[in-house]
Scaffold this motif. Structure first.
Motif, PDB file in Angstrom:
ATOM      1  N   GLY A   1       0.818  -1.210   0.000  1.00 30.57           N
ATOM      2  CA  GLY A   1       0.000   0.000   0.000  1.00 30.57           C
ATOM      3  C   GLY A   1       0.844   1.249   0.000  1.00 30.57           C
ATOM      4  O   GLY A   1       0.535   2.227  -0.691  1.00 30.57           O
ATOM      5  N   ALA A   2       1.932   1.237   0.761  1.00 30.52           N
ATOM      6  CA  ALA A   2       2.820   2.404   0.811  1.00 30.52           C
ATOM      7  C   ALA A   2       3.416   2.695  -0.561  1.00 30.52           C
ATOM      8  O   ALA A   2       3.495   3.854  -0.985  1.00 30.52           O
ATOM      9  CB  ALA A   2       3.932   2.160   1.835  1.00 30.52           C
ATOM     10  N   VAL A   3       3.827   1.642  -1.280  1.00 32.34           N
ATOM     11  CA  VAL A   3       4.370   1.825  -2.626  1.00 32.34           C
ATOM     12  C   VAL A   3       3.303   2.379  -3.557  1.00 32.34           C
ATOM     13  O   VAL A   3       3.510   3.382  -4.266  1.00 32.34           O
ATOM     14  CB  VAL A   3       4.933   0.499  -3.165  1.00 32.34           C
ATOM     15  CG1 VAL A   3       5.218   0.607  -4.668  1.00 32.34           C
ATOM     16  CG2 VAL A   3       6.203   0.110  -2.422  1.00 32.34           C
ATOM     17  N   ALA A   4       2.142   1.736  -3.573  1.00 31.17           N
ATOM     18  CA  ALA A   4       1.086   2.136  -4.509  1.00 31.17           C
ATOM     19  C   ALA A   4       0.607   3.553  -4.245  1.00 31.17           C
ATOM     20  O   ALA A   4       0.430   4.349  -5.187  1.00 31.17           O
ATOM     21  CB  ALA A   4      -0.078   1.148  -4.421  1.00 31.17           C
ATOM     22  N   LEU A   5       0.378   3.913  -3.001  1.00 31.71           N
ATOM     23  CA  LEU A   5      -0.149   5.238  -2.693  1.00 31.71           C
ATOM     24  C   LEU A   5       0.894   6.327  -2.913  1.00 31.71           C
ATOM     25  O   LEU A   5       0.550   7.465  -3.251  1.00 31.71           O
ATOM     26  CB  LEU A   5      -0.677   5.266  -1.264  1.00 31.71           C
ATOM     27  CG  LEU A   5      -1.928   4.395  -1.040  1.00 31.71           C
ATOM     28  CD1 LEU A   5      -2.303   4.357   0.438  1.00 31.71           C
ATOM     29  CD2 LEU A   5      -3.108   4.881  -1.877  1.00 31.71           C
TER      30      LEU A   5
ATOM     31  N   ASP B   1      12.597  -0.303  -1.652  1.00 33.95           N
ATOM     32  CA  ASP B   1      13.809   0.328  -1.152  1.00 33.95           C
ATOM     33  C   ASP B   1      13.781   1.837  -1.353  1.00 33.95           C
ATOM     34  O   ASP B   1      14.077   2.615  -0.423  1.00 33.95           O
ATOM     35  CB  ASP B   1      15.027  -0.282  -1.856  1.00 33.95           C
ATOM     36  CG  ASP B   1      16.335   0.287  -1.334  1.00 33.95           C
ATOM     37  OD1 ASP B   1      16.554   0.226  -0.113  1.00 33.95           O
ATOM     38  OD2 ASP B   1      17.130   0.798  -2.140  1.00 33.95           O
ATOM     39  N   GLU B   2      13.394   2.262  -2.562  1.00 32.32           N
ATOM     40  CA  GLU B   2      13.460   3.681  -2.896  1.00 32.32           C
ATOM     41  C   GLU B   2      12.322   4.501  -2.284  1.00 32.32           C
ATOM     42  O   GLU B   2      12.529   5.648  -1.875  1.00 32.32           O
ATOM     43  CB  GLU B   2      13.450   3.846  -4.418  1.00 32.32           C
ATOM     44  CG  GLU B   2      14.697   3.294  -5.103  1.00 32.32           C
ATOM     45  CD  GLU B   2      14.650   3.445  -6.611  1.00 32.32           C
ATOM     46  OE1 GLU B   2      13.581   3.849  -7.138  1.00 32.32           O
ATOM     47  OE2 GLU B   2      15.673   3.163  -7.261  1.00 32.32           O
ATOM     48  N   LEU B   3      11.127   3.921  -2.235  1.00 34.37           N
ATOM     49  CA  LEU B   3       9.948   4.691  -1.823  1.00 34.37           C
ATOM     50  C   LEU B   3       9.565   4.505  -0.363  1.00 34.37           C
ATOM     51  O   LEU B   3       8.820   5.318   0.186  1.00 34.37           O
ATOM     52  CB  LEU B   3       8.750   4.316  -2.704  1.00 34.37           C
ATOM     53  CG  LEU B   3       8.924   4.504  -4.215  1.00 34.37           C
ATOM     54  CD1 LEU B   3       7.648   4.125  -4.940  1.00 34.37           C
ATOM     55  CD2 LEU B   3       9.331   5.935  -4.540  1.00 34.37           C
ATOM     56  N   VAL B   4      10.054   3.429   0.269  1.00 35.92           N
ATOM     57  CA  VAL B   4       9.629   3.139   1.641  1.00 35.92           C
ATOM     58  C   VAL B   4      10.821   3.036   2.596  1.00 35.92           C
ATOM     59  O   VAL B   4      10.941   3.826   3.535  1.00 35.92           O
ATOM     60  CB  VAL B   4       8.787   1.844   1.693  1.00 35.92           C
ATOM     61  CG1 VAL B   4       8.278   1.606   3.123  1.00 35.92           C
ATOM     62  CG2 VAL B   4       7.615   1.917   0.725  1.00 35.92           C
ATOM     63  N   TYR B   5      11.710   2.076   2.358  1.00 40.48           N
ATOM     64  CA  TYR B   5      12.805   1.858   3.315  1.00 40.48           C
ATOM     65  C   TYR B   5      13.628   3.120   3.528  1.00 40.48           C
ATOM     66  O   TYR B   5      13.895   3.523   4.668  1.00 40.48           O
ATOM     67  CB  TYR B   5      13.741   0.743   2.840  1.00 40.48           C
ATOM     68  CG  TYR B   5      13.125  -0.599   2.555  1.00 40.48           C
ATOM     69  CD1 TYR B   5      11.860  -0.955   3.045  1.00 40.48           C
ATOM     70  CD2 TYR B   5      13.813  -1.543   1.793  1.00 40.48           C
ATOM     71  CE1 TYR B   5      11.318  -2.213   2.776  1.00 40.48           C
ATOM     72  CE2 TYR B   5      13.289  -2.793   1.527  1.00 40.48           C
ATOM     73  CZ  TYR B   5      12.038  -3.125   2.009  1.00 40.48           C
ATOM     74  OH  TYR B   5      11.517  -4.356   1.737  1.00 40.48           O
ATOM     75  N   ARG B   6      14.072   3.724   2.446  1.00 43.02           N
ATOM     76  CA  ARG B   6      14.956   4.885   2.569  1.00 43.02           C
ATOM     77  C   ARG B   6      14.231   6.072   3.185  1.00 43.02           C
ATOM     78  O   ARG B   6      14.785   6.781   4.030  1.00 43.02           O
ATOM     79  CB  ARG B   6      15.520   5.272   1.201  1.00 43.02           C
ATOM     80  CG  ARG B   6      16.448   4.246   0.589  1.00 43.02           C
ATOM     81  CD  ARG B   6      17.040   4.762  -0.716  1.00 43.02           C
ATOM     82  NE  ARG B   6      17.724   3.709  -1.465  1.00 43.02           N
ATOM     83  CZ  ARG B   6      18.296   3.888  -2.634  1.00 43.02           C
ATOM     84  NH1 ARG B   6      18.291   5.089  -3.211  1.00 43.02           N
ATOM     85  NH2 ARG B   6      18.890   2.877  -3.263  1.00 43.02           N
TER      86      ARG B   6
END
Length: 398
Positions: A110-114, A224-229
């Motif tokens: 969800g975090a990636v998609a939104l 990695d790019e949109l959530v972890y970092r």
């Protein structure tokens, strides 16, 4: 990791039968991949009372070998733990131990998609027909919004006989994660999209595939790019195999009267992927849910859309009354509201939740699988304990 002593010959057959049955039930529970206990409860128990609760829960017959809860509020971080992270060594659970977060991984998709909705690479009304035309034509009208709030009607691939047979025969089988929906490609939708709620692992596989389709980037790299970092997650990953990074919280099959059996690495992660394959730590997961539930990753317009609630519960159900948003659940307890996600996987049961502003957060990790299919009475008790932890988190003066 050293092997456990081999069971006696008389125990081999029952143990094999039990493990086969366990794998079968666990596959169904990957889908999961009731109200709190009756009686008056204090509105906000203190840490001593919370510690007693988890000690009793872990120490009860059939209780989980280990429990760790991480609470963060305006005054700092508190860690409460019971039992052990590893029955072989007896060491206590730690906030930086790795663990399978099960269906809390759906919040990551969800975090990636939104985030991609916020950047206008995706829209909530985008359909499978537009973004994933290779999928069955009968599924074409399903939208990203319906995938995220489990109103899509997509049949759950983890219930497909061929998938279940494969996992039962070889629990560590390496699946092509991007072809998991092929197991149900010949099935129609279970219901008209948007007409009802039904939790399905297929939804979040499709979400990840849509994200890959519009960006030309692997889901793992998007994480990695949109959530972890962005949220400062250093110990979170999406593996394909069955190994866990060390140190880790060992997950167990607890089947009384047998001794608990370590099943931390019984199943591979490729068969659950974006729906339940992420490995994290209590510390990282707490940091994630604080940012995710608090709306740090995207703007207010997307946050408002994410919090359009429909009737529906996470699997397993979280504390209090549950409502479903977009890859997020609202848990309305006797003490107030938190937002988050639950999950369970062979050996693990998880709750990650935070206040809507992200200022207070809680992760509650148990090293046994507890759900309504395997242990309904134990789930009732777990939810009551979780609600007490939420009340402590929300207590005024903190």
């Amino acid at each position: 990791m050293p092997l456990r002593p081999l069971p006696s010959p008389a125990a081999v057959a029952p143990r094999r039968l039990r493990k086969a049955a366990l794998v079968t039930v666990c596959v169904a529970a990957l889908t999961a991949l009731t109200p709190s206990a009756a009686g008056a409860r204090p509105s906000a128990p203190d840490d001593r009372a919370l510690q007693q609760e988890i000690d009793e829960f872990a120490g009860a017959p059939g209780g989980p070998p280990g429990i760790i809860a991480v609470l963060r509020d305006g005054r700092g971080t508190r860690v409460l733990r019971a039992g052990t992270a590893d029955l072989r060594t007896g060491r206590p659970p730690r906030a930086h131990d790795h663990m399978r977060i099960a269906s809390v991984a759906k919040a990551f998709s969800g975090a990636v998609a939104l985030t991609l909705v916020n950047s206008k690479d995706l829209a909530l009304d985008d359909t499978l027909r537009e973004r994933l035309p290779r999928l069955p034509r009968a599924w074409g009208s399903v939208t990203l919004r319906q995938l995220l709030n489990h109103t899509s009607g997509l049949p759950d691939y983890t219930q497909a006989p061929a998938f279940r047979e494969t996992v039962t025969a070889d629990p560590r089988h390496h699946f092509d994660s991007r072809r998991l929906l092929d197991y149900v490609a010949d099935e129609p939708l279970d219901f008209k999209p948007g007409s009802r709620y039904r939790y399905s692992n297929s939804d979040n596989i499709a979400v990840a595939l849509m994200a890959e389709a519009v960006t030309g980037t692997t889901y793992e790299r998007l994480l990695d790019e949109l959530v972890y970092r962005k949220l400062g997650l250093r110990d979170t990953s999406l593996p394909q195999g069955y190994r866990l990074p060390k140190p880790y919280l060992h997950g167990y099959d607890v089947s009384v009267p047998d001794a608990p059996e370590d099943i931390s690495e019984v199943l591979g992660a490729s068969g659950v992927w974006a729906s339940g394959g992420i490995v994290s730590t209590p510390s990282d997961l707490n940091r994630f849910v604080r940012g995710y539930a608090g709306g740090e990753l995207y703007g207010r317009k997307v946050v408002r859309e994410q919090r359009r609630w429909v009737k529906g519960a996470s699997e397993p159900a979280g504390p209090g009354r549950n409502s479903a948003g977009l890859a997020l659940f609202r848990y309305t307890t006797r003490c107030g509201v938190v937002l988050g996600h639950t999950g369970n996987f062979p050996g693990y049961t998880q709750l990650a939740a935070a206040t809507p502003d992200g200022r207070r957060s809680l992760t509650f990790s148990v090293t046994a699988q507890i759900n309504k299919e395997l242990a309904p009475a134990q789930l009732e008790r777990l939810r009551a304990v979780q609600e007490d932890f939420v009340c402590a988190l929300l207590r005024k003066g903190r």
